[in-house]
Design an enzyme around this catalytic site. Structure first.
Site, PDB file in Angstrom:
ATOM      1  CG  HIS A  94      -1.598   1.301   1.483  1.00  0.00           C
ATOM      2  ND1 HIS A  94      -2.218   2.018   0.477  1.00  0.00           N
ATOM      3  CD2 HIS A  94      -1.765   2.037   2.610  1.00  0.00           C
ATOM      4  CE1 HIS A  94      -2.741   3.123   0.984  1.00  0.00           C
ATOM      5  NE2 HIS A  94      -2.467   3.160   2.272  1.00  0.00           N
ATOM      6  CG  HIS A  96       0.094   7.387   1.084  1.00  0.00           C
ATOM      7  ND1 HIS A  96       0.099   8.095   2.264  1.00  0.00           N
ATOM      8  CD2 HIS A  96      -0.637   6.271   1.311  1.00  0.00           C
ATOM      9  CE1 HIS A  96      -0.598   7.428   3.183  1.00  0.00           C
ATOM     10  NE2 HIS A  96      -1.039   6.319   2.618  1.00  0.00           N
ATOM     11  CE1 TYR A 121       5.520  -7.074 -19.070  1.00  0.00           C
ATOM     12  CE2 TYR A 121       5.460  -5.905 -21.157  1.00  0.00           C
ATOM     13  CZ  TYR A 121       5.927  -6.947 -20.381  1.00  0.00           C
ATOM     14  OH  TYR A 121       6.799  -7.866 -20.908  1.00  0.00           O
TER      15      TYR A 121
END
Length: 224
Positions: A94, A96, A121
């Site tokens: 995860h 940002h 891709y």
């Protein structure tokens, strides 16, 4: 070196790589790995991915209780829900990352397929990426939103927050997260320029050739 020690080093190595390339600033972002006994290794709360200490990485048992290391990231419900719904997932990243976050704020985004099939891709590594509405970071309600996707997506974008990507290995999850960020960057560069996308037939060729599993209804969506 034991298997767990090797995995701890792997989390630190990939975390440092992501941080040094500006993909997750400050103490943002988190990484988790599922262990053979059902427990996890996960980056601690308020820890920069660029400066992780292998010995201080949080070790959780199969019920999500802290066994050793520092207090884990507050995004545990998010990771737990994705592992629960994606049985094959062994790692979750995860971030940002700037361009993916930017795309999550655009009004035209299709929540069933955030990004169009710009490159082979992005289809191969991410399939379709779902958009999850905004929730406060660490809000357990985000877990229900992830479960509501019924495991169809390995790649999810949290609105005004960032991408969450599951993989069958940490390397796979990292590569898919990087591909998502680069595709988001391409989308922003090409937005409103009427770029040529992959056609539905070209996407289907990739699906057939590489044995991909895409969510239902994913195809050639209009991203005006």
């Amino acid at each position: 070196m034991s298997d767990e020690a090797r995995l701890r080093e792997e989390i630190c190595r990939y975390g440092r790589s992501l941080f040094e390339r500006g993909l997750t600033p400050g103490s943002s972002g988190n990484i988790s790995l599922r262990l053979p006994d059902g427990g996890w290794l996960v980056s601690p709360t308020n820890a920069s991915l660029g400066f992780l200490d292998p010995a201080r990485i949080s070790r959780l048992d199969a019920d999500g209780r802290l066994v050793s290391g520092d207090k884990p990231t507050k995004e545990i419900p998010l990771h737990a829900a994705l592992y629960e719904s994606r049985g094959e997932a062994r790692a979750i990243v995860h971030l940002h990352s700037t361009h993916a976050v930017a795309v999550s704020m655009l009004p035209e985004i299709d929540p069933r397929a955030v990004l169009p099939p710009l490159t082979a891709y992005c289809v191969m590594r991410n399939g379709a990426t779902a958009l999850v509405p905004y929730y406060r970071p660490g809000d357990p309600a985000v877990a229900d939103a992830i479960r509501g996707l019924s495991g169809r997506y390995s790649s999810v974008l949290l609105a005004n927050h960032g991408p969450v990507v599951a993989g069958e290995s940490l390397e796979g999850a990292v590569f898919a997260t990087e591909e998502l960020e680069e595709t988001a960057k391409l989308y922003l560069l090409l937005r409103n320029l009427n770029p040529r996308m992959l056609s539905p037939a070209q996407v289907q060729d990739l699906v057939s050739h590489f044995g991909l599993r895409l969510p239902e209804d994913h195809g050639h969506h209009d991203h005006g």
